[in-house]
Scaffold this active site. Structure first.
Site, mmCIF file in Angstrom:
data_model
loop_
_atom_site.group_PDB
_atom_site.id
_atom_site.type_symbol
_atom_site.label_atom_id
_atom_site.label_comp_id
_atom_site.label_asym_id
_atom_site.label_seq_id
_atom_site.Cartn_x
_atom_site.Cartn_y
_atom_site.Cartn_z
ATOM 1 N N ALA A 165 49.057 86.101 31.855
ATOM 2 C CA ALA A 165 48.705 84.853 32.536
ATOM 3 C C ALA A 165 49.705 83.732 32.289
ATOM 4 O O ALA A 165 49.684 82.707 32.974
ATOM 5 C CB ALA A 165 47.318 84.396 32.072
ATOM 6 N N ARG A 178 60.428 80.393 30.090
ATOM 7 C CA ARG A 178 61.788 80.675 29.635
ATOM 8 C C ARG A 178 62.580 81.554 30.610
ATOM 9 O O ARG A 178 63.790 81.671 30.490
ATOM 10 C CB ARG A 178 61.731 81.315 28.225
ATOM 11 N N ARG A 196 74.639 105.285 56.177
ATOM 12 C CA ARG A 196 73.392 104.510 56.291
ATOM 13 C C ARG A 196 72.185 105.443 56.474
ATOM 14 O O ARG A 196 72.348 106.631 56.711
ATOM 15 C CB ARG A 196 73.538 103.495 57.420
HETATM 16 C C1 UD1 Z 1 53.747 86.461 21.380
HETATM 17 C C2 UD1 Z 1 53.068 86.389 19.998
HETATM 18 C C3 UD1 Z 1 54.134 86.615 18.913
HETATM 19 C C4 UD1 Z 1 54.808 87.965 19.150
HETATM 20 C C5 UD1 Z 1 55.375 88.075 20.575
HETATM 21 C C6 UD1 Z 1 55.813 89.502 20.854
HETATM 22 C C7 UD1 Z 1 51.236 84.793 20.207
HETATM 23 C C8 UD1 Z 1 50.757 83.434 19.885
HETATM 24 N N1 UD1 Z 1 52.460 85.100 19.816
HETATM 25 O O1 UD1 Z 1 54.696 85.411 21.448
HETATM 26 O O2 UD1 Z 1 53.533 86.593 17.623
HETATM 27 O O3 UD1 Z 1 55.853 88.147 18.195
HETATM 28 O O4 UD1 Z 1 54.353 87.745 21.542
HETATM 29 O O5 UD1 Z 1 56.458 89.625 22.087
HETATM 30 O O6 UD1 Z 1 50.480 85.572 20.766
HETATM 31 N N2 UD1 Z 1 49.804 84.824 28.015
HETATM 32 C C9 UD1 Z 1 48.568 84.723 28.600
HETATM 33 N N3 UD1 Z 1 47.919 83.515 28.542
HETATM 34 C C10 UD1 Z 1 48.440 82.429 27.912
HETATM 35 C C11 UD1 Z 1 49.707 82.569 27.293
HETATM 36 C C12 UD1 Z 1 50.353 83.780 27.346
HETATM 37 O O7 UD1 Z 1 48.062 85.678 29.173
HETATM 38 O O8 UD1 Z 1 47.792 81.377 27.911
HETATM 39 C C13 UD1 Z 1 50.520 86.118 28.116
HETATM 40 C C14 UD1 Z 1 51.928 85.969 28.663
HETATM 41 O O9 UD1 Z 1 51.925 86.102 30.078
HETATM 42 C C15 UD1 Z 1 52.697 87.105 27.980
HETATM 43 C C16 UD1 Z 1 51.933 87.315 26.689
HETATM 44 O O10 UD1 Z 1 50.674 86.670 26.831
HETATM 45 O O11 UD1 Z 1 52.676 88.293 28.745
HETATM 46 C C17 UD1 Z 1 52.660 86.706 25.480
HETATM 47 O O12 UD1 Z 1 52.895 85.327 25.724
HETATM 48 P P1 UD1 Z 1 54.281 84.663 25.365
HETATM 49 O O13 UD1 Z 1 54.203 83.234 25.714
HETATM 50 O O14 UD1 Z 1 55.386 85.458 25.895
HETATM 51 O O15 UD1 Z 1 54.219 84.773 23.760
HETATM 52 P P2 UD1 Z 1 55.451 84.948 22.795
HETATM 53 O O16 UD1 Z 1 56.055 83.625 22.528
HETATM 54 O O17 UD1 Z 1 56.352 86.022 23.257
HETATM 55 MG MG MG Z 2 56.559 86.922 25.013
#
Ligand code: UD1
Ligand code: MG
Length: 452
Positions: A9, A14, A331
């Protein structure tokens, strides 16, 4: 009972993209569909994808997915953290008892055998949470895992670590197996008291009694994708793995790092893949072919002993012992039979070339069928488009089509026909005829330029 939740979600800020992060492609498949494919290999009882940012685009992209009817989309709005995502999901799991496997939608290289290992480990340890961890030389960006008495004490996000904590190289993969009953009790206790003001799933670990680490050696599998550098690093991991498999099966890559191939590609023995060659889609290349350099092939079939250099081929079939290139453009729906030669700056489209046809230079063969042993001279064009519709040309066998001819379609040229160079034809030519339609040459003797 096994339920799987895939977190997808987030905004993916980034990536700096209008496309949701999890829909970016890795080797032709979206990041999220890779996670899903792996998830279904576990035969889960329930599958949830937590969506929020651009959820409509994500949901639409899975309309035709092979297990579309088994996916439950759960809307998280607003998106205020991975812990909040699970809080939202908990409304769907009110009566659920069993294991909840949580996968990050942006960690696409995880393999089902590793997940099966995690689940088995979790059962054996009778833990509240089991987490895949690894040690990274460069742990930048990942949550750091802190152990105490062989158990995980807490996970601290990079942004929330102090300088000392940041030196810890043990990282959280974002892949967790929870005993759902235990997890449920912690969900209401999560706070957003951190640098991002988000509710972190990782904080649940601190609140649980027994969290254990399932350490893996191959850190490639748990590489997260947060930006395009990591996207390209994952692509590189896939490519290295694929070329290695093909090399061990008897394929030579002159410079593997300059080549990309798809996972759906089959390559026979003693094939040589020259530099800067890219093979996409469901392509099959049989034994003893030489492909490249500088060649692009998509969803095509290349039979044995063919040589293709500096050319592009799309959705076509190339039979055995064919020479293509340099600089040919094959093609879609071209079928090139055995022993044909297609030369430089030749374009074919939706055409059938029978065996031993030669089109050696600067020609366009479109919507056409050509009989065996016919030679199409340099610069011959099938004029297949009348401005409104495309038409077909039929050229018989053993013909000699003179250079720079234009065959205005629809047209039928019989067998053993010779066409004079430079002819423009729009009428049927009978078997065994000579057709010529150019202006006769005039030579004027003793001719001098007049003085102006
Ligand atoms: C997260 C972990 C981190 C881990 C890393 C591994 C947390 C707080 N941190 O960090 O410890 O090392 O993944 O890759 O969990 N997402 C949602 N809803 C939200 C926010 C995020 O569904 O409100 C989903 C994102 O779409 C993504 C995943 O959760 O697919 C991880 O979110 P992201 O923001 O990428 O977390 P990281 O900073 O990578
Ligand atoms: Mg991530």
């Amino acid at each position: 009972m096994l339920a799987v939740a895939i977190l997808a979600a987030g905004k993916g800020t980034r990536m700096r993209s209008t496309l949701p992060k999890v829909l970016h492609k890795l080797n032709g498949k979206s990041i999220l569909s890779r996670v899903l494919d792996t998830c279904f290999e576990l035969n889960p009882d329930k599958v949830f994808i937590i969506v929020g940012h651009k959820n409509d685009v994500i949901q639409k992209s899975f309309e035709n997915y092979k297990f579309a009817n088994k996916i439950n989309f759960v809307l998280q709005d607003p998106q205020i953290g991975t812990g909040h995502a699970i809080q939202v999901l908990s409304k769907e799991l009110k009566t659920f008892k069993g294991k909840l496997l949580v996968l990050n939608g942006d960690v696409p290289l995880i393999e089902s055998k590793t997940l099966k290992g995690l689940i088995k480990f979790h059962d054996k340890k009778q833990a509240d949470a089991s987490i895949i961890t690894t040690t990274l030389e460069n742990p930048f960006g990942y949550g750091r895992v802190f152990l105490k008495n062989d158990q995980i004490d807490k996970i601290i996000e990079e942004k929330d670590c102090n300088n000392d904590q940041r030196t810890n190289k043990v990282i959280n993969s974002g892949i967790y197996c929870f005993d759902y009953k235990s997890l449920k009790n912690t969900l209401t206790k999560l706070t957003n008291n951190n640098s991002q003001k988000e509710y972190y799933i990782t904080d649940a670990i601190f609140l649980l009694n027994k969290s254990v680490s399932y350490k893996i050696i191959n850190s490639d599998e748990i590489k997260g994708i947060n930006n395009r550098i990591q996207l390209s690093e994952c692509e590189e991991i896939i490519q290295k793995k694929l070329t290695k498999i093909h090399m061990l099966n008897g394929v030579t890559f002159i410079n593997p790092s300059s080549t990309t191939i798809s996972e759906d590609c089959e390559i026979g023995k003693d094939v040589v893949i020259e530099c800067n060659t890219h093979i996409r889609g469901k392509t099959k290349i049989e034994n003893n072919c030489i492909i490249g350099p500088n060649t692009f092939i998509e969803s095509s079939f290349i039979k044995e002993n063919s040589i293709i250099s500096n050319s592009s081929i799309y959705n076509s079939e190339i039979m055995e012992n064919v020479r293509i290139g340099p600089y040919s453009h094959i093609r879609p729906e071209s079928k090139i039979s055995k022993n044909c030669k297609i030369g430089n700056f030749v374009e074919t489209k939706n055409s059938y070339l029978s065996e031993s046809v030669k089109v050696n230079h600067l020609s366009y063969v479109g919507d056409c069928s050509v009989g065996k042993f016919t030679n199409i001279g340099a610069g011959t064009i099938t004029a297949n488009f009348d401005g409104l519709k495309k038409h077909k040309s039929i050229i018989g066998e053993n013909c000699l089509i003179g250079s720079n001819s234009v065959l205005i379609s629809p047209i039928k040229i019989g067998d053993s026909v010779t066409i004079g160079a430079g002819s423009i034809l729009n009428k049927k030519v009978e078997n065994n005829s000579l057709a010529i339609s150019r202006v006769k040459q005039v030579n004027i003797k003793n001719w001098k330029k007049s003085n102006l």
